[in-house]
Design a protein around this motif. Structure first.
Motif, PDB file in Angstrom:
ATOM      1  N   LYS A   1       0.825  -1.198   0.000  1.00 22.84           N
ATOM      2  CA  LYS A   1       0.000   0.000   0.000  1.00 22.84           C
ATOM      3  C   LYS A   1       0.863   1.253   0.000  1.00 22.84           C
ATOM      4  O   LYS A   1       0.628   2.203  -0.738  1.00 22.84           O
ATOM      5  CB  LYS A   1      -0.911  -0.023   1.226  1.00 22.84           C
ATOM      6  CG  LYS A   1      -1.920   1.109   1.296  1.00 22.84           C
ATOM      7  CD  LYS A   1      -3.013   0.925   0.271  1.00 22.84           C
ATOM      8  CE  LYS A   1      -4.132   1.941   0.456  1.00 22.84           C
ATOM      9  NZ  LYS A   1      -5.175   1.767  -0.568  1.00 22.84           N
ATOM     10  N   ASN A   2       1.889   1.232   0.838  1.00 22.35           N
ATOM     11  CA  ASN A   2       2.767   2.389   0.913  1.00 22.35           C
ATOM     12  C   ASN A   2       3.478   2.634  -0.415  1.00 22.35           C
ATOM     13  O   ASN A   2       3.667   3.772  -0.827  1.00 22.35           O
ATOM     14  CB  ASN A   2       3.802   2.198   2.029  1.00 22.35           C
ATOM     15  CG  ASN A   2       3.172   2.311   3.412  1.00 22.35           C
ATOM     16  OD1 ASN A   2       2.110   2.910   3.549  1.00 22.35           O
ATOM     17  ND2 ASN A   2       3.810   1.730   4.419  1.00 22.35           N
ATOM     18  N   GLU A   3       3.859   1.543  -1.065  1.00 14.53           N
ATOM     19  CA  GLU A   3       4.539   1.677  -2.352  1.00 14.53           C
ATOM     20  C   GLU A   3       3.599   2.292  -3.386  1.00 14.53           C
ATOM     21  O   GLU A   3       3.990   3.171  -4.159  1.00 14.53           O
ATOM     22  CB  GLU A   3       5.029   0.311  -2.816  1.00 14.53           C
ATOM     23  CG  GLU A   3       5.886   0.370  -4.076  1.00 14.53           C
ATOM     24  CD  GLU A   3       6.378  -1.006  -4.492  1.00 14.53           C
ATOM     25  OE1 GLU A   3       5.520  -1.895  -4.669  1.00 14.53           O
ATOM     26  OE2 GLU A   3       7.593  -1.184  -4.621  1.00 14.53           O
ATOM     27  N   ALA A   4       2.341   1.854  -3.391  1.00 14.26           N
ATOM     28  CA  ALA A   4       1.354   2.414  -4.318  1.00 14.26           C
ATOM     29  C   ALA A   4       1.136   3.900  -4.039  1.00 14.26           C
ATOM     30  O   ALA A   4       1.037   4.714  -4.954  1.00 14.26           O
ATOM     31  CB  ALA A   4       0.034   1.649  -4.213  1.00 14.26           C
TER      32      ALA A   4
ATOM     33  N   SER B   1      -4.467  -2.243  -4.667  1.00 14.56           N
ATOM     34  CA  SER B   1      -4.522  -0.789  -4.467  1.00 14.56           C
ATOM     35  C   SER B   1      -5.385  -0.167  -5.559  1.00 14.56           C
ATOM     36  O   SER B   1      -4.890   0.565  -6.436  1.00 14.56           O
ATOM     37  CB  SER B   1      -3.111  -0.192  -4.497  1.00 14.56           C
ATOM     38  OG  SER B   1      -2.253  -0.824  -3.574  1.00 14.56           O
ATOM     39  N   PRO B   2      -6.686  -0.443  -5.533  1.00 15.29           N
ATOM     40  CA  PRO B   2      -7.547  -0.004  -6.645  1.00 15.29           C
ATOM     41  C   PRO B   2      -7.618   1.513  -6.817  1.00 15.29           C
ATOM     42  O   PRO B   2      -7.590   2.007  -7.938  1.00 15.29           O
ATOM     43  CB  PRO B   2      -8.917  -0.583  -6.267  1.00 15.29           C
ATOM     44  CG  PRO B   2      -8.853  -0.811  -4.786  1.00 15.29           C
ATOM     45  CD  PRO B   2      -7.434  -1.163  -4.497  1.00 15.29           C
ATOM     46  N   GLN B   3      -7.691   2.259  -5.683  1.00  9.39           N
ATOM     47  CA  GLN B   3      -7.821   3.708  -5.813  1.00  9.39           C
ATOM     48  C   GLN B   3      -6.549   4.329  -6.365  1.00  9.39           C
ATOM     49  O   GLN B   3      -6.597   5.211  -7.219  1.00  9.39           O
ATOM     50  CB  GLN B   3      -8.153   4.335  -4.462  1.00  9.39           C
ATOM     51  CG  GLN B   3      -8.456   5.824  -4.538  1.00  9.39           C
ATOM     52  CD  GLN B   3      -9.606   6.134  -5.488  1.00  9.39           C
ATOM     53  OE1 GLN B   3     -10.697   5.590  -5.346  1.00  9.39           O
ATOM     54  NE2 GLN B   3      -9.364   6.983  -6.487  1.00  9.39           N
ATOM     55  N   GLU B   4      -5.402   3.865  -5.875  1.00  4.84           N
ATOM     56  CA  GLU B   4      -4.136   4.392  -6.360  1.00  4.84           C
ATOM     57  C   GLU B   4      -3.950   4.081  -7.838  1.00  4.84           C
ATOM     58  O   GLU B   4      -3.449   4.914  -8.606  1.00  4.84           O
ATOM     59  CB  GLU B   4      -2.966   3.817  -5.547  1.00  4.84           C
ATOM     60  CG  GLU B   4      -2.847   4.352  -4.138  1.00  4.84           C
ATOM     61  CD  GLU B   4      -3.915   3.811  -3.200  1.00  4.84           C
ATOM     62  OE1 GLU B   4      -4.151   4.414  -2.151  1.00  4.84           O
ATOM     63  OE2 GLU B   4      -4.514   2.776  -3.526  1.00  4.84           O
ATOM     64  N   TYR B   5      -4.392   2.889  -8.239  1.00  3.39           N
ATOM     65  CA  TYR B   5      -4.268   2.505  -9.656  1.00  3.39           C
ATOM     66  C   TYR B   5      -5.137   3.412 -10.530  1.00  3.39           C
ATOM     67  O   TYR B   5      -4.712   3.856 -11.601  1.00  3.39           O
ATOM     68  CB  TYR B   5      -4.655   1.042  -9.848  1.00  3.39           C
ATOM     69  CG  TYR B   5      -4.318   0.493 -11.211  1.00  3.39           C
ATOM     70  CD1 TYR B   5      -3.068  -0.057 -11.461  1.00  3.39           C
ATOM     71  CD2 TYR B   5      -5.224   0.558 -12.270  1.00  3.39           C
ATOM     72  CE1 TYR B   5      -2.726  -0.538 -12.715  1.00  3.39           C
ATOM     73  CE2 TYR B   5      -4.897   0.085 -13.530  1.00  3.39           C
ATOM     74  CZ  TYR B   5      -3.646  -0.467 -13.743  1.00  3.39           C
ATOM     75  OH  TYR B   5      -3.317  -0.939 -14.988  1.00  3.39           O
ATOM     76  N   LEU B   6      -6.357   3.680 -10.059  1.00  2.00           N
ATOM     77  CA  LEU B   6      -7.245   4.560 -10.819  1.00  2.00           C
ATOM     78  C   LEU B   6      -6.671   5.969 -10.905  1.00  2.00           C
ATOM     79  O   LEU B   6      -6.744   6.620 -11.945  1.00  2.00           O
ATOM     80  CB  LEU B   6      -8.633   4.589 -10.177  1.00  2.00           C
ATOM     81  CG  LEU B   6      -9.477   3.315 -10.296  1.00  2.00           C
ATOM     82  CD1 LEU B   6     -10.789   3.480  -9.542  1.00  2.00           C
ATOM     83  CD2 LEU B   6      -9.744   2.972 -11.754  1.00  2.00           C
ATOM     84  N   ASP B   7      -6.096   6.439  -9.791  1.00  2.00           N
ATOM     85  CA  ASP B   7      -5.496   7.778  -9.796  1.00  2.00           C
ATOM     86  C   ASP B   7      -4.323   7.843 -10.775  1.00  2.00           C
ATOM     87  O   ASP B   7      -4.144   8.840 -11.490  1.00  2.00           O
ATOM     88  CB  ASP B   7      -5.024   8.136  -8.391  1.00  2.00           C
ATOM     89  CG  ASP B   7      -6.190   8.358  -7.434  1.00  2.00           C
ATOM     90  OD1 ASP B   7      -7.309   8.591  -7.912  1.00  2.00           O
ATOM     91  OD2 ASP B   7      -5.963   8.291  -6.209  1.00  2.00           O
ATOM     92  N   LEU B   8      -3.514   6.790 -10.797  1.00  2.00           N
ATOM     93  CA  LEU B   8      -2.382   6.754 -11.728  1.00  2.00           C
ATOM     94  C   LEU B   8      -2.860   6.688 -13.178  1.00  2.00           C
ATOM     95  O   LEU B   8      -2.261   7.300 -14.068  1.00  2.00           O
ATOM     96  CB  LEU B   8      -1.485   5.556 -11.403  1.00  2.00           C
ATOM     97  CG  LEU B   8      -0.622   5.707 -10.142  1.00  2.00           C
ATOM     98  CD1 LEU B   8      -0.059   4.349  -9.724  1.00  2.00           C
ATOM     99  CD2 LEU B   8       0.516   6.699 -10.393  1.00  2.00           C
TER     100      LEU B   8
END
Length: 495
Positions: free
Chosen positions: A24-27, A86-93
């Motif tokens: 999570k931290n990496e994402a 990490s679905p939210q981080e992936y969407l943000d990226l």
């Protein structure tokens, strides 16, 4: 469960939590760094755009490089972030990847690096975290770049897939997305303008079906009303005025009455296409009698349109009376409408009163200089005297016209473009075909991003093909035209 088993289970669970926390931290770190790079690139672009004339050489390239670094990092992040963990981080990226692609493509497109633009959008289409709206715009942009690169067939394929996949053509806010909505009409218009009759016929049927489906699937909506407007325009373009009127009569307000703009368009079709002048005049009178509220702003337009119909009915004195009333009650409109003065001059001309007509024509040229009506009057007077075998006067008007157009061209701006168009038309009128072609091509070179400039390419191609026996040059201009017509919102049948 033994104490040992419990301890082992605790260790395993703790290890899993630590692993998940690291992931999570990496994402989060990837997203944070990507946002940091994107905001920095945006800051550079904003600073560079404030006073572009003060930028040091290479500034735009530095901005482009910043977006390119951002985009490269975004793809690296997408490769390393688990979309499930990490679905939210992936969407943000994914969102940052989309916006970075858009910004970088603007620089590449402006620098004519079209192959690189195509590669950008093709790669973007493989990103799984884009919203449907973003996927649509990415595909639409890909089609436009393909068209600009001369890959018209590929562009059409992408366009068709895009408007079929993203249906209805409505933004997330519920508004008609005209760049997408106009694609079917856009494709037909290009085929029709370049003279590909078979492809134009097929694309017309496709466009007709698309807009008809929208009226059926989404009745009483903005998209349905826009679809009927486009259908009316398409029917007018293919010479089906009655069908156009049928669509316009379906454009009603909340009370069930046909809207005033639709009624005015119907009256225009009755007069212009069907030559049903008396019916048109009756409709104008009816519209005028029922105007209320904000619609009263249409009153001067109706008076002007009535003068045109009266002119067609050979009621020249009545046409002038209408124009006099227009000037009295709507002086500002009359003063800003050069066509009203042209109609007045034309009424004396058709009535056989040439001395008064010439006076009115001269008044038009002096007081509405730079208007299309004034410039076209130079052409008319040259033609009038030449057809009357008064060649000395015709030559004088020809020389005056060339001098006037050249002055306007030297002045620059939109007026220069229209002056080039009229100068080319004067050359065509005199059958000076090389000069006409050269002027039309100059018009496009100076105003490539305007409808006037693009239309000049079509006319120039016709001159090369039909008058100069240069089909290869004509074909090359058609290819330039197809590459130039990349904005459906501006070039489709209706907007």
């Amino acid at each position: 469960m033994t104490r040992l088993s419990t301890a082992l289970l605790s260790i395993v669970v703790s290890a899993l939590l630590v692993t998940a926390g690291c992931s999570k931290n990496e994402a989060l770190e990837y997203r944070y760094r990507a946002e940091e790079l994107f905001h920095e690139a945006n800051r550079m672009a904003r600073d560079a755009g404030i006073k572009r004339e003060l930028n040091a050489p290479g500034t735009e390239q530095q901005v482009a490089d910043a977006f390119e670094r951002t985009l490269s990092y975004c793809y690296t992040a997408l490769d390393n972030v688990d979309s499930a963990a990490s679905p939210q981080e992936y969407l943000d990226l994914s969102n940052l990847t989309y916006h970075s692609t858009i910004r970088l493509s603007q620089f590449l497109f402006g620098d004519k690096q079209l192959d690189s633009c195509i590669a950008l959008y093709q790669r973007l289409n493989g990103v799984s975290g884009l919203t449907g709206y973003q996927q649509m715009y990415a595909s639409l942009n890909l089609g436009q770049v393909l068209q600009s690169a001369g890959q018209w067939d590929s562009a059409v394929t992408v366009y068709v897939e895009t408007y079929n996949d993203y249906y209805p053509p409505v933004s997330p806010e519920g508004e008609v997305e005209f760049k997408l909505f106009n694609l079917p009409a856009h494709i037909f218009q290009i085929f029709e303008r370049i003279g590909d009759t078979s492809a134009a016929f097929e694309s017309f049927l496709v466009a007709e079906t698309y807009y008809r489906d929208l009226t059926r699937d989404f009745p009483d909506s903005e998209v349905a009303r826009a679809a009927r407007t486009n259908l009316a325009s398409l029917y007018e373009m293919v010479g089906r005025p009655e069908a156009a009127i049928g669509e316009l009569r379906a454009l009603t307000d909340t009370a069930g009455n046909v809207t005033v703009p639709a009624q005015l368009q119907i009256a225009d079709i009755l007069a212009g296409r069907l030559k049903q002048y008396r019916e048109a005049l009756e409709l104008y009178d009816q519209i005028d009698a029922e105007l209320s509220g904000r619609d009263t702003g249409f009153a001067p337009i109706i008076m002007y349109q009535r003068s045109l119909v009266l002119l067609e009915l050979d009621r020249y004195a009545d046409a002038r009376e209408e124009l006099i009333e227009l000037a009295d009650s709507h002086r500002r409109y009359y003063q800003q409408n050069a066509t009203a003065q042209l109609v007045k001059a034309r009424s004396f001309d058709l009535e056989g009163n040439w001395p008064r007509a010439e006076t009115e024509y001269r008044y038009l040229m002096e007081n509405y200089a730079g208007s299309d009506e004034a410039m076209s009057t130079y052409l008319y007077l040259e033609r009038h005297f030449r057809e009357a075998n008064r060649n000395a006067e015709a030559n004088r008007w020809y020389e005056r016209a060339i001098e006037h157009f050249d002055e306007l061209i030297a002045g620059g701006g939109n007026t220069a473009g229209r002056a080039l168009m009229h100068k080319a038309e004067l050359y065509r009128q005199r059958q000076l075909w090389p000069e006409a072609a050269q002027t039309l091509e100059e018009l496009y070179r100076r105003f490539p991003n305007t409808r006037l400039g693009r239309s000049a390419l079509i006319t120039a191609s016709e001159v090369h093909r039909q008058r100069l026996d240069q089909p290869a040059v004509a074909d090359s201009l058609i290819e330039v035209y197809k590459r130039a017509m990349t904005d459906p919102e501006q070039t489709a049948a209706a907007n």
